[in-house]
Motif scaffolding. Structure first.
Motif, PDB file in Angstrom:
ATOM      1  N   LYS A 116      34.517  76.086  -8.765  1.00 26.74           N
ATOM      2  CA  LYS A 116      34.824  76.860  -7.558  1.00 26.74           C
ATOM      3  C   LYS A 116      34.067  78.191  -7.565  1.00 26.74           C
ATOM      4  O   LYS A 116      33.569  78.637  -6.534  1.00 26.74           O
ATOM      5  CB  LYS A 116      36.332  77.097  -7.460  1.00 26.74           C
ATOM      6  CG  LYS A 116      36.758  77.661  -6.135  1.00 26.74           C
ATOM      7  CD  LYS A 116      38.260  77.673  -5.999  1.00 26.74           C
ATOM      8  CE  LYS A 116      38.651  78.183  -4.626  1.00 26.74           C
ATOM      9  NZ  LYS A 116      40.081  78.165  -4.413  1.00 26.74           N
ATOM     10  N   GLN A 117      33.944  78.809  -8.748  1.00 30.02           N
ATOM     11  CA  GLN A 117      33.220  80.073  -8.868  1.00 30.02           C
ATOM     12  C   GLN A 117      31.737  79.877  -8.535  1.00 30.02           C
ATOM     13  O   GLN A 117      31.130  80.670  -7.826  1.00 30.02           O
ATOM     14  CB  GLN A 117      33.386  80.652 -10.281  1.00 30.02           C
ATOM     15  CG  GLN A 117      32.729  81.996 -10.474  1.00 30.02           C
ATOM     16  CD  GLN A 117      33.344  83.085  -9.621  1.00 30.02           C
ATOM     17  OE1 GLN A 117      34.513  83.051  -9.294  1.00 30.02           O
ATOM     18  NE2 GLN A 117      32.541  84.057  -9.249  1.00 30.02           N
ATOM     19  N   GLU A 118      31.154  78.801  -9.051  1.00 28.88           N
ATOM     20  CA  GLU A 118      29.748  78.524  -8.770  1.00 28.88           C
ATOM     21  C   GLU A 118      29.548  78.207  -7.285  1.00 28.88           C
ATOM     22  O   GLU A 118      28.572  78.648  -6.679  1.00 28.88           O
ATOM     23  CB  GLU A 118      29.268  77.351  -9.629  1.00 28.88           C
ATOM     24  CG  GLU A 118      27.790  77.080  -9.485  1.00 28.88           C
ATOM     25  CD  GLU A 118      27.323  75.943 -10.364  1.00 28.88           C
ATOM     26  OE1 GLU A 118      26.204  76.052 -10.876  1.00 28.88           O
ATOM     27  OE2 GLU A 118      28.072  74.961 -10.525  1.00 28.88           O
ATOM     28  N   ALA A 119      30.469  77.478  -6.700  1.00 27.98           N
ATOM     29  CA  ALA A 119      30.387  77.165  -5.270  1.00 27.98           C
ATOM     30  C   ALA A 119      30.438  78.446  -4.438  1.00 27.98           C
ATOM     31  O   ALA A 119      29.721  78.579  -3.448  1.00 27.98           O
ATOM     32  CB  ALA A 119      31.516  76.222  -4.872  1.00 27.98           C
TER      33      ALA A 119
ATOM     34  N   ILE B 255      18.329  72.093  -3.652  1.00 24.02           N
ATOM     35  CA  ILE B 255      19.158  73.238  -3.252  1.00 24.02           C
ATOM     36  C   ILE B 255      20.028  72.859  -2.055  1.00 24.02           C
ATOM     37  O   ILE B 255      21.195  73.258  -1.977  1.00 24.02           O
ATOM     38  CB  ILE B 255      18.279  74.469  -2.936  1.00 24.02           C
ATOM     39  CG1 ILE B 255      17.489  74.896  -4.178  1.00 24.02           C
ATOM     40  CG2 ILE B 255      19.110  75.616  -2.402  1.00 24.02           C
ATOM     41  CD1 ILE B 255      18.328  75.340  -5.344  1.00 24.02           C
ATOM     42  N   ALA B 256      19.490  72.077  -1.135  1.00 29.45           N
ATOM     43  CA  ALA B 256      20.282  71.640   0.018  1.00 29.45           C
ATOM     44  C   ALA B 256      21.481  70.815  -0.439  1.00 29.45           C
ATOM     45  O   ALA B 256      22.589  70.962   0.095  1.00 29.45           O
ATOM     46  CB  ALA B 256      19.417  70.839   0.978  1.00 29.45           C
TER      47      ALA B 256
ATOM     48  N   TYR C 241      21.434  85.574  -9.104  1.00 31.13           N
ATOM     49  CA  TYR C 241      22.255  85.043 -10.190  1.00 31.13           C
ATOM     50  C   TYR C 241      21.325  84.477 -11.251  1.00 31.13           C
ATOM     51  O   TYR C 241      20.509  83.612 -10.966  1.00 31.13           O
ATOM     52  CB  TYR C 241      23.190  83.960  -9.646  1.00 31.13           C
ATOM     53  CG  TYR C 241      24.001  83.267 -10.702  1.00 31.13           C
ATOM     54  CD1 TYR C 241      25.038  83.920 -11.338  1.00 31.13           C
ATOM     55  CD2 TYR C 241      23.718  81.964 -11.066  1.00 31.13           C
ATOM     56  CE1 TYR C 241      25.780  83.294 -12.311  1.00 31.13           C
ATOM     57  CE2 TYR C 241      24.451  81.318 -12.034  1.00 31.13           C
ATOM     58  CZ  TYR C 241      25.482  81.999 -12.654  1.00 31.13           C
ATOM     59  OH  TYR C 241      26.214  81.374 -13.625  1.00 31.13           O
ATOM     60  N   ARG C 242      21.428  84.972 -12.463  1.00 29.35           N
ATOM     61  CA  ARG C 242      20.565  84.485 -13.541  1.00 29.35           C
ATOM     62  C   ARG C 242      21.272  83.328 -14.232  1.00 29.35           C
ATOM     63  O   ARG C 242      22.320  83.488 -14.828  1.00 29.35           O
ATOM     64  CB  ARG C 242      20.275  85.594 -14.534  1.00 29.35           C
ATOM     65  CG  ARG C 242      19.495  86.720 -13.896  1.00 29.35           C
ATOM     66  CD  ARG C 242      19.043  87.714 -14.944  1.00 29.35           C
ATOM     67  NE  ARG C 242      18.437  88.855 -14.326  1.00 29.35           N
ATOM     68  CZ  ARG C 242      17.126  88.942 -14.068  1.00 29.35           C
ATOM     69  NH1 ARG C 242      16.324  87.955 -14.386  1.00 29.35           N
ATOM     70  NH2 ARG C 242      16.632  90.009 -13.501  1.00 29.35           N
ATOM     71  N   GLY C 243      20.684  82.175 -14.131  1.00 30.46           N
ATOM     72  CA  GLY C 243      21.260  80.998 -14.750  1.00 30.46           C
ATOM     73  C   GLY C 243      21.125  79.801 -13.843  1.00 30.46           C
ATOM     74  O   GLY C 243      20.858  79.916 -12.655  1.00 30.46           O
ATOM     75  N   GLY C 244      21.313  78.628 -14.423  1.00 31.73           N
ATOM     76  CA  GLY C 244      21.178  77.409 -13.648  1.00 31.73           C
ATOM     77  C   GLY C 244      22.519  76.912 -13.158  1.00 31.73           C
ATOM     78  O   GLY C 244      23.536  77.607 -13.210  1.00 31.73           O
TER      79      GLY C 244
END
Length: 116
Positions: free
Chosen positions: A60-63, A99-100, A50-53
């Motif tokens: 919900k989409q990012e999760a 990240i965790a 996934y390109r982006g921060g």
């Protein structure tokens, strides 16, 4: 001594013949290999990254992207994905603490909205 030199020479000659055979076989298979690669979807070569921060507030989409599950996944799939990803990215095993935290945040968000 002479036997060793002859054995080494024969080994090198056999390796050269085998290499020549392999190169000829690859040359004949090249059109079929190109056709197979052209028939694959472009996403097969994108690496799946996934390109982006991260967004300031997790959606919900990012999760779902972080967890690797569908936004409508059930609690069992969310927990299995969380366990798998956490084991791979745990800070005690060289993973990033940031990240965790994001993995746990994604699990909490999806788990709170998922059906049993």
């Amino acid at each position: 001594m002479a036997r060793a030199v002859v054995a080494v020479g024969l080994t090198i000659a056999a390796a050269g013949c085998a290499g020549h055979y392999v190169l000829q076989a690859i040359k004949h298979m090249e059109p079929q290999v190109k056709q197979v690669f052209q028939s694959l979807p472009k996403s097969a070569f994108s690496g799946g990254y996934y390109r982006g921060g991260f967004e300031p507030e997790m959606t919900k989409q990012e999760a779902a992207l972080v967890s690797g599950v569908s936004p409508t996944a059930n609690k069992g799939k969310i927990r299995d994905a969380h366990r798998r990803i956490t084991l791979l990215n745990h800070p005690d095993k060289g993973g990033s603490p940031y990240i965790a935290v994001k993995i746990n945040e994604a699990k909490d968000l999806l788990d709170g909205q998922a059906k049993k």
